[in-house]
Design a protein around this motif. Structure first.
Motif, PDB file in Angstrom:
ATOM      1  N   GLY A 220      41.668  28.591  61.019  1.00 50.50           N
ATOM      2  CA  GLY A 220      42.077  27.617  61.165  1.00 50.50           C
ATOM      3  C   GLY A 220      42.294  26.433  60.418  1.00 50.50           C
ATOM      4  N   ALA A 221      41.457  26.462  60.004  1.00 55.47           N
ATOM      5  CA  ALA A 221      41.209  25.570  58.421  1.00 55.47           C
ATOM      6  C   ALA A 221      42.052  26.178  57.366  1.00 55.47           C
ATOM      7  N   ALA A 222      42.139  27.220  57.033  1.00 58.07           N
ATOM      8  CA  ALA A 222      43.071  28.429  55.978  1.00 58.07           C
ATOM      9  C   ALA A 222      44.553  28.085  56.319  1.00 58.07           C
ATOM     10  N   SER A 223      44.915  28.158  57.603  1.00 53.52           N
ATOM     11  CA  SER A 223      46.498  27.894  58.091  1.00 53.52           C
ATOM     12  C   SER A 223      46.990  26.486  57.795  1.00 53.52           C
ATOM     13  N   ALA A 224      45.743  25.407  57.783  1.00 52.13           N
ATOM     14  CA  ALA A 224      46.073  24.778  57.587  1.00 52.13           C
ATOM     15  C   ALA A 224      46.534  23.582  55.968  1.00 52.13           C
TER      16      ALA A 224
ATOM     17  N   HIS B 293      40.781  18.845  61.077  1.00 48.98           N
ATOM     18  CA  HIS B 293      41.914  19.056  61.979  1.00 48.98           C
ATOM     19  C   HIS B 293      41.989  20.415  63.026  1.00 48.98           C
ATOM     20  N   ALA B 294      42.713  21.192  61.756  1.00 48.03           N
ATOM     21  CA  ALA B 294      43.208  22.501  62.347  1.00 48.03           C
ATOM     22  C   ALA B 294      41.860  23.542  63.420  1.00 48.03           C
ATOM     23  N   SER B 295      40.534  23.428  62.197  1.00 49.47           N
ATOM     24  CA  SER B 295      39.127  23.913  62.207  1.00 49.47           C
ATOM     25  C   SER B 295      38.762  23.336  63.918  1.00 49.47           C
ATOM     26  N   GLY B 296      38.971  22.097  64.092  1.00 47.04           N
ATOM     27  CA  GLY B 296      38.652  21.737  66.151  1.00 47.04           C
ATOM     28  C   GLY B 296      39.075  21.628  66.393  1.00 47.04           C
ATOM     29  N   MET B 297      40.426  22.301  66.381  1.00 47.75           N
ATOM     30  CA  MET B 297      41.702  22.366  67.406  1.00 47.75           C
ATOM     31  C   MET B 297      41.508  23.187  67.471  1.00 47.75           C
ATOM     32  N   ALA B 298      40.985  25.056  66.706  1.00 49.57           N
ATOM     33  CA  ALA B 298      40.811  26.125  67.074  1.00 49.57           C
ATOM     34  C   ALA B 298      39.399  26.212  68.093  1.00 49.57           C
ATOM     35  N   TYR B 299      38.698  25.200  67.931  1.00 54.22           N
ATOM     36  CA  TYR B 299      36.935  25.231  68.143  1.00 54.22           C
ATOM     37  C   TYR B 299      37.410  24.640  70.232  1.00 54.22           C
ATOM     38  N   VAL B 300      38.165  23.788  69.283  1.00 52.34           N
ATOM     39  CA  VAL B 300      38.744  23.070  71.593  1.00 52.34           C
ATOM     40  C   VAL B 300      39.091  24.508  72.324  1.00 52.34           C
ATOM     41  N   ARG B 301      40.628  25.110  71.909  1.00 51.09           N
ATOM     42  CA  ARG B 301      41.328  26.410  71.998  1.00 51.09           C
ATOM     43  C   ARG B 301      40.218  27.861  72.464  1.00 51.09           C
ATOM     44  N   PHE B 302      39.536  27.350  71.848  1.00 47.18           N
ATOM     45  CA  PHE B 302      38.537  29.193  71.749  1.00 47.18           C
ATOM     46  C   PHE B 302      37.325  28.321  73.549  1.00 47.18           C
TER      47      PHE B 302
END
Length: 201
Positions: A75-79, A88-97
């Motif tokens: 997520g972080a790498a794609s942002a 933010h992207a890393s956190g959203m990856a966590y939420v999706r999981f």
């Protein structure tokens, strides 16, 4: 039937079955013998890979932490390459999981907190936090996030994303299927508000 498994395949099959049962049918009453039968081997074969059910659950939690770490890294790498977007992207990856595997997420933390938790399980959990702490620290160095104790700011970030990942209203949306994207947008907006508060004053 056990002869159909190559080295390592049985272990993977047992872990996959355990994850599926944990999420969809409950796991408390399931024995190693029943799991072995479900994947088509003798319970003796299953015990070659896991000393007991607790050992299997320990590995499920360890592997899940590793999976979540990889998802947050991706997520972080794609942002865009700036601290707020990466966090933010890393956190959203966590939420999706968490919305996709709520029982497994709960198991991960209860297993890590257990007195019998293995060193590898604890290391996997701490590794996930270390990655988050690195993102927060990088934002502080860049002057994007407020100064202060990086560890404590990271704990606040973790509490926020974990709370969103386990929020009952979002979980209901996730499991209703058609409303998943609505739930994720709500989580994104809430996380953005939090990151506004994390920003340098």
């Amino acid at each position: 039937m056990s002869s159909s498994y190559h080295h390592g395949d049985l272990k993977a099959a047992l872990l996959a079955y355990a994850r599926e049962q944990m999420e969809h049918a409950g796991f408390d009453g399931l024995s190693m013998r029943e799991m072995a039968k479900a994947v088509g081997v003798s319970h003796t074969a299953a015990y070659r890979h896991f000393a007991d059910k607790q050992a299997l659950l320990d590995v499920v939690a360890t592997d899940s932490f590793s999976e979540l770490l990889e998802l947050t890294r991706q997520g972080a790498a794609s942002a865009p390459a700036e601290p707020r977007s990466r966090l933010h992207a890393s956190g959203m990856a966590y939420v999706r999981f968490g919305l996709g595997a709520p029982r497994r997420l709960a198991h991960m933390f209860s297993a890590m907190d257990a007195p019998q938790a293995s060193a590898s399980l604890r290391a996997a959990g701490f590794g996930l936090f270390a990655f988050l702490e690195g993102l927060v620290g990088a934002g502080q160095v860049a002057g994007v996030f407020r100064a202060g104790d990086t560890h404590q700011l990271s704990r606040a970030c973790w509490a926020m994303v974990h709370g969103l990942a386990t929020l009952p209203s979002l979980a209901r949306l996730a499991h209703s299927g058609t409303e998943l994207e609505t739930g994720l947008r709500s989580a994104e907006e809430a996380l953005a508000v939090f990151l506004d508060g994390l920003a340098r004053m």
